[in-house]
Design a protein around this motif. Structure first.
Motif, short mmCIF file in Angstrom:
data_model
loop_
_atom_site.label_atom_id
_atom_site.label_comp_id
_atom_site.label_asym_id
_atom_site.label_seq_id
_atom_site.Cartn_x
_atom_site.Cartn_y
_atom_site.Cartn_z
N LYS A 95 -1.72 9.14 -0.16
CA LYS A 95 -1.26 7.94 -0.86
C LYS A 95 -1.17 6.72 0.05
O LYS A 95 -1.15 5.59 -0.43
CB LYS A 95 0.11 8.20 -1.50
N PHE A 96 -1.09 6.95 1.37
CA PHE A 96 -0.94 5.85 2.32
C PHE A 96 -1.99 5.94 3.41
O PHE A 96 -2.46 7.03 3.75
CB PHE A 96 0.45 5.86 2.97
N ILE A 97 -2.34 4.79 3.95
CA ILE A 97 -3.19 4.71 5.13
C ILE A 97 -2.40 3.96 6.20
O ILE A 97 -1.88 2.86 5.94
CB ILE A 97 -4.51 3.97 4.85
N GLY A 98 -2.29 4.57 7.37
CA GLY A 98 -1.62 3.92 8.49
C GLY A 98 -2.64 3.45 9.51
O GLY A 98 -3.52 4.23 9.92
N ILE A 99 -2.55 2.19 9.92
CA ILE A 99 -3.51 1.60 10.86
C ILE A 99 -2.73 1.02 12.03
O ILE A 99 -1.86 0.15 11.84
CB ILE A 99 -4.35 0.50 10.20
N LEU B 14 -6.81 0.23 16.42
CA LEU B 14 -6.75 1.13 17.57
C LEU B 14 -6.81 2.60 17.14
O LEU B 14 -7.34 3.43 17.86
CB LEU B 14 -5.48 0.86 18.37
N SER B 15 -6.23 2.91 15.99
CA SER B 15 -6.29 4.26 15.43
C SER B 15 -5.87 4.18 13.98
O SER B 15 -5.31 3.17 13.53
CB SER B 15 -5.38 5.24 16.21
N MET B 16 -6.11 5.27 13.23
CA MET B 16 -5.73 5.29 11.81
C MET B 16 -5.59 6.73 11.34
O MET B 16 -6.25 7.63 11.85
CB MET B 16 -6.76 4.55 10.96
N ARG B 17 -4.70 6.92 10.38
CA ARG B 17 -4.47 8.22 9.76
C ARG B 17 -4.03 8.02 8.32
O ARG B 17 -3.30 7.07 8.02
CB ARG B 17 -3.38 9.01 10.49
N GLN C 199 0.34 -0.97 10.63
CA GLN C 199 0.26 -1.50 9.27
C GLN C 199 -0.02 -0.35 8.29
O GLN C 199 -0.84 0.52 8.57
CB GLN C 199 -0.84 -2.55 9.17
N PHE C 200 0.67 -0.38 7.15
CA PHE C 200 0.52 0.66 6.14
C PHE C 200 0.04 0.04 4.84
O PHE C 200 0.44 -1.07 4.47
CB PHE C 200 1.86 1.38 5.89
#
Length: 755
Positions: A91-95, A82-85, A103-104
Motif C-alpha cells: 500500500k505504501f512506497i518508501g523512497i 538513494l533507496s526504495m522499498r 518520502q512515503f
C-alpha cells in the motif's frame, strides 16, 4: 579443498561449452534496461526489482519465478533517490531522498508525506518494513533505531519506541527478519534484533574476530564483509576476514551468538549466495565458486572450486552446446564483473546492463563428481528445488551402482539413505499422495506370520542394533574409490540368514550374522530427539536457536497446510524402488541372480527396520530369481526366517515356481491355507487331484464359490465309479437344488455308463 591462492588461477571469462561447472545462471535473464531508468533497487520483502525514472517507478515481480511480463508502474515526484522499498501489504512506497529524509506515498490515495531526522546530530542509514505486531516500519539511523507505526487518521508514522546506540552501518535481510548494527572504532561490535510476526528478539551484544595486519593494527570491518544467510531454517552470519583470508561462521541463538568455525577464502573479494540450502561462496577474483552444505554443522566443501557458467534454456544438450557461444556473445558482459551485485539469497543483478539472473545448481554434475554414492544421495535427498528431477536422478544412481555390481555394503548404505529419507518424510507428514497406512498392520491378512508345516522353527526377525556413535560428515570429492571396490566379499544379513556374496557371487549360505550398514540414516535424517540436538547444539547451556520465519511460519507454508495439498516430494517409496529400480535392473543384469537377491534382502532389512510396508511384488521377484537359478531350498529358508512375508501373490508365485519342485509347490498350497484363502486353496487342491480333501475343506469352511462341476471332473478323472458316486451323493445331500441342475443329470448318465 583448494590447493592454491587466487593469484594462481588464470583469468576466467565466460565458461565455454566444454567447461565443467556445478553452478550456472540461465539465459535469457530478466531484462530491466528500459531507457530513461536510473538504477536498479531490490526489495527483498516483496521480491520486487524496482527501477525509477524521472516521474515513475517500474517494478518487476521475481518470485516465485521471474515474470517476463511488462512491469507495473507508480508515479512519483522528481528528486534524488538513494533507496526504495514497498510496504509488505504493497500500500505504501518508501523512497529515501537524502540522508535526512524519507518520502512515503500512499498508493491507494496518492497522498505523499515525509519523515525527517535531525540533520545536525544524526543521519538516516536506511529503513525496512516489518510485520512485527508493535510496529510497521524500522528507521535505521546513526543514533539507533526508530520503531514506527502508521496512523491512518493522521496519515503519518507515529514513533513507538527508540533504541539508542551509535551505529556505523547495518545489514538486514527480510528472509531472516534480522538486522545487525555495527558500531565501534573498527565496526566489530554488533547489536542484533529480529523483528518477526511473533515479536521482537534482542540478541546479546557480540564482537567479531579480526586478524591484525603488520601495517594495520586496527583493521576496519566494512558492510560488504558481513552477510546474513538462512539455511535449513537456521540463521547464520558470515564475516570475511581479509587479512586472515578466512570466512567466519556465526550461529544465532536467542541468548548467545556462537562462532561455529571458519571457511578458507582464496580471493580478496567474495560474494555469498544460498541456493536450495546450499551455501555458495563466490571467489570473485579467482572467478570460481565453492559449495558447502552446512548440515549438522559440517564445514567441508561438497565439490571442487569450479567456474560459474552461463547456459541457454534449451532442453536439448546439442542445442545447448550450439547456442552457448551465441548466448555468450549476446550477453556482452563479464562473469563476476564489477557491475555485478549479489542479492539475497540467489540472485545476481548486472546494474550496467540492466539484467537480473537467478543462480541454479547443476545436481547432475555434482552427483557425477563424487565416487561416494551414499553421500551423494544424502545430499540430493536434502534438496527441494526440483523434486521430480531429483527423484529420478536418485533412482538412476541406484540403478547404476546395482548394474555395475558395486559392493553390497555400498549399495546397502545407498538404499538405507533413500528408505530413511522416505520414512522421515512420512513421519513428518510429507509422504507421497496415497501413501496412507504405510505402517505394518499386524492384523492384515497378507502379513500373518507363517510357519513351514511340520517345522519346529519359529524364528523372530533379527533387528540390528544401531551404533550410537556418529560418523563424521565426509567430503564428496577426494573419496578413495579403490577402497570401495576393494571390498570383494561382503556379508549381509536379515533375520538369521546370511548371504555371502563374493566377487563372482558363487554361493548362498545360511548362518546367523549381524550387519553395521545403515548408520548413515541418523546423520542425514535425524529423529525428533536428534533433530532437537542438532538445532540446538548448546541446549545444555540454555541456548535456543533463532530460525527463519519464512521457512517456519511463512504464509505459503500455512496456506499449503490449510488446503491439505501435497507438493511433489523427493522421497522414494518402496513401491518406487520395485518399479523403477529392481524391475528395471532385473532385465539388464540377467545371468546369476544371487547378487540382485542379496541387494533386495538388504532393501528388506532397511524397510523392516523402519516398520514400513513392502509391496508383495518384491517377494515375488525374490522367488522368481531363486527359482530361475534352481535354488529352491533357499526359498524355504527365506520363508522360515520371515524374509518373505505371506500374501496371496507370494503363494501363487510359489505354486508357479513349484511346477519344477514339489516342495516349493507344497509351500504355496500351505500358505493359501494359512492365509484362509479358501477359494484359491480348494481350487489348487482340485488341480492337484485331491478332490476329496478339497470337498471336506469346502464343506467345513462353507466355500460356495467353487463350481460343483470341478469336483465332479476331478472324480471322473480317477475313472473310479465309486469316487464319482461319492461326490454326486455329497452334492445331492448338501447342495440345495443340485438334483435339478444339468450337471447332476449329465454325471448321473456317466455314472450309469461306468457301471
Amino acid at each position: 579443498m583448494l590447493g592454491s591462492t587466487s593469484s594462481d588461477y588464470p583469468p576466467v571469462g565466460l565458461g565455454s561449452s566444454g567447461t565443467l561447472s556445478h553452478v550456472y545462471i540461465q539465459h535469457p535473464p530478466l531484462r530491466c534496461n528500459i531507457p530513461e531508468t536510473k538504477g536498479l533497487y531490490y526489495d527483498d520483502g516483496n521480491k520486487l526489482l524496482l527501477s525509477p525514472t524521472a516521474d515513475q517507478i517500474l517494478s518487476w515481480k521475481i518470485a516465485p519465478t521471474m515474470q517476463f511480463d511488462p512491469p507495473e508502474s507508480d508515479s512519483i515526484n522528481e528528486g534524488p533517490i538513494l533507496s526504495m522499498r514497498c510496504s509488505l501489504n504493497r500500500k505504501f512506497i518508501g523512497i529515501k531522498r537524502s540522508n535526512h529524509e524519507i518520502q512515503f506515498k500512499n498508493r491507494e490515495t496518492g497522498e505523499m508525506f515525509s519523515r525527517r531526522c535531525k540533520p545536525d546530530s544524526e543521519s538516516i542509514l536506511g529503513f525496512f518494513w516489518t510485520d512485527c505486531p508493535t510496529c510497521d516500519l524500522i528507521l535505521v539511523k546513526t543514533s539507533g533505531l526508530d520503531l514506527l507505526r502508521y496512523e491512518h487518521e493522521l496519515n503519518t508514522f507515529r514513533l513507538v519506541e527508540s533504541k539508542r546506540f551509535s551505529v556505523s552501518w547495518y545489514v538486514y535481510t527480510h528472509e531472516s527478519r534480522m538486522i545487525l548494527l555495527a558500531s565501534g572504532m573498527q565496526c566489530t561490535v554488533f547489536y542484533g534484533f529480529q523483528f518477526s510476526s511473533g515479536g521482537i528478539i534482542r540478541l546479546p551484544k557480540f564482537e567479531m574476530t579480526m586478524t591484525k595486519a603488520e601495517t594495520n593494527q586496527k583493521p576496519v570491518l566494512t558492510e560488504d564483509d558481513v552477510h546474513i544467510v538462512t539455511m535449513y531454517g537456521r540463521i547464520y552470519c558470515l564475516q570475511l576476514d581479509r587479512v586472515g583470508m578466512l570466512l567466519y561462521l556465526y550461529r544465532f541463538y536467542r541468548d548467545a551468538v556462537v562462532q561455529q568455525g571458519s571457511l578458507p577464502v582464496y580471493s580478496g573479494k567474495i560474494a555469498v549466495s544460498v541456493v536450495d540450502n546450499v551455501l555458495l561462496i563466490h571467489q570473485v577474483d579467482a572467478k570460481v565458486v565453492i559449495l558447502y552444505d552446512i548440515f549438522l554443522d559440517s564445514l567441508a566443501p561438497i565439490s571442487a572450486p569450479l567456474p560459474l557458467l552461463l547456459r541457454s534454456s534449451s532442453n536439448s544438450r546439442r542445442q545447448k552446446i550450439l547456442q552457448e557461444d551465441n548466448t555468450i556473445s549476446a550477453y556482452g558482459g563479464t562473469i563476476y564483473g564489477d557491475s555485478w551485485t549479489f542479492l539475497v539469497p540467489d540472485l545476481i543483478c548486472d546494474v550496467d546492463n540492466g539484467l537480473l539472473w537467478r543462480i541454479y545448481l547443476d545436481l547432475e554434475a555434482i552427483a557425477a563428481s563424487s565416487s561416494d554414492m551414499p553421500l551423494v544421495l544424502e545430499f540430493l535427498q536434502r534438496r527441494k528445488s526440483e523434486p521430480t528431477k531429483i527423484k529420478q536422478l536418485c533412482l538412476a544412481i541406484l540403478r547404476t551402482i546395482i548394474v555395475e555390481k558395486r559392493p553390497v555394503s555400498l549399495v546397502a548404505r545407498a538404499i538405507d539413505v533413500l528408505i530413511g529419507s522416505y520414512a522421515h518424510s512420512v513421519k513428518m507428514g510429507n509422504g507421497l499422495p496415497g501413501d496412507k497406512g504405510l505402517q505394518r498392520s499386524p492384523k492384515s491378512t497378507g502379513s500373518r506370520s507363517y510357519e513351514e508345516p511340520g517345522s519346529q522353527m519359529n524364528m523372530q526377525r533379527h533387528m540390528e542394533q544401531e551404533s550410537s556413535g556418529k560418523e563424521e560428515h565426509r567430503q564428496f570429492i577426494g573419496t578413495d574409490a579403490s577402497k570401495t571396490h576393494a571390498d570383494v566379499s561382503t556379508s549381509v544379513a536379515i533375520g538369521a540368514l546370511k548371504l555371502a556374496v563374493s566377487e563372482n557371487v558363487a554361493d548362498l549360505n545360511l548362518e546367523t550374522v549381524g550387519t553395521n550398514s545403515g548408520r548413515f540414516l541418523e546423520k542425514s535424517f535425524p529423529t525428533e530427539r536428534e533433530e532437537i540436538q542438532v538445532e540446538s547444539s548448546n541446549t545444555a547451556s540454555g541456548k535456543s536457536p533463532l530460525q527463519s520465519e519464512e521457512l517456519n511460519n511463512g504464509p505459503s507454508t500455512s496456506a499449503s497446510s490449510q488446503q491439505g495439498t501435497q507438493s511433489p516430494s523427493v522421497a522414494i517409496s518402496p513401491e518406487d524402488m520395485h518399479n523403477s529400480v529392481f524391475a528395471v535392473v532385473e532385465e539388464e543384469m540377467g545371468g546369476d541372480p544371487a547378487y540382485l537377491v542379496a541387494i533386495i534382502v538388504e532393501f528388506l532389512r532397511s524397510v523392516s527396520k523402519r516398520n514400513s510396508k513392502v509391496h508383495p511384488n518384491i517377494y515375488v521377484m525374490i522367488i522368481q530369481l531363486l527359482a530361475f537359478n534352481n535354488r529352491y531350498p533357499e526359498i524355504g529358508m527365506f520363508l522360515v526366517n520371515k524374509i518373505l512375508e505371506p500374501s496371496k501373490e507370494v503363494a501363487l508365485q510359489l505354486l508357479e515356481s513349484g511346477r519344477q519342485n514339489l516342495a516349493t509347490h507344497k509351500l504355496g498350497v500351505d500358505m493359501l491355507r494359512q492365509l484362509s484363502l479358501h477359494h484359491d486353496y480348494v481350487t489348487t487342491l482340485l488341480q492337484d487331484g485331491y478332490y476329496l480333501e478339497a470337498l471336506r475343506y469346502a464343506h467345513k469352511h462353507k466355500v460356495i464359490t467353487v463350481r460343483s462341476s470341478l469336483f465332479l471332473e476331478a472324480a471322473l478323472a480317477t475313472r473310479e465309479a465309486q469316487n464319482l458316486a461319492a461326490v454326486l451323493r455329497f452334492f445331492s445331500d448338501f447342495l440345495p437344488g443340485f438334483k435339478e441342475t444339468s450337471d447332476c443329470s449329465r454325471y448321473q448318465r456317466i455314472l450309469v455308463e461306468m457301471s
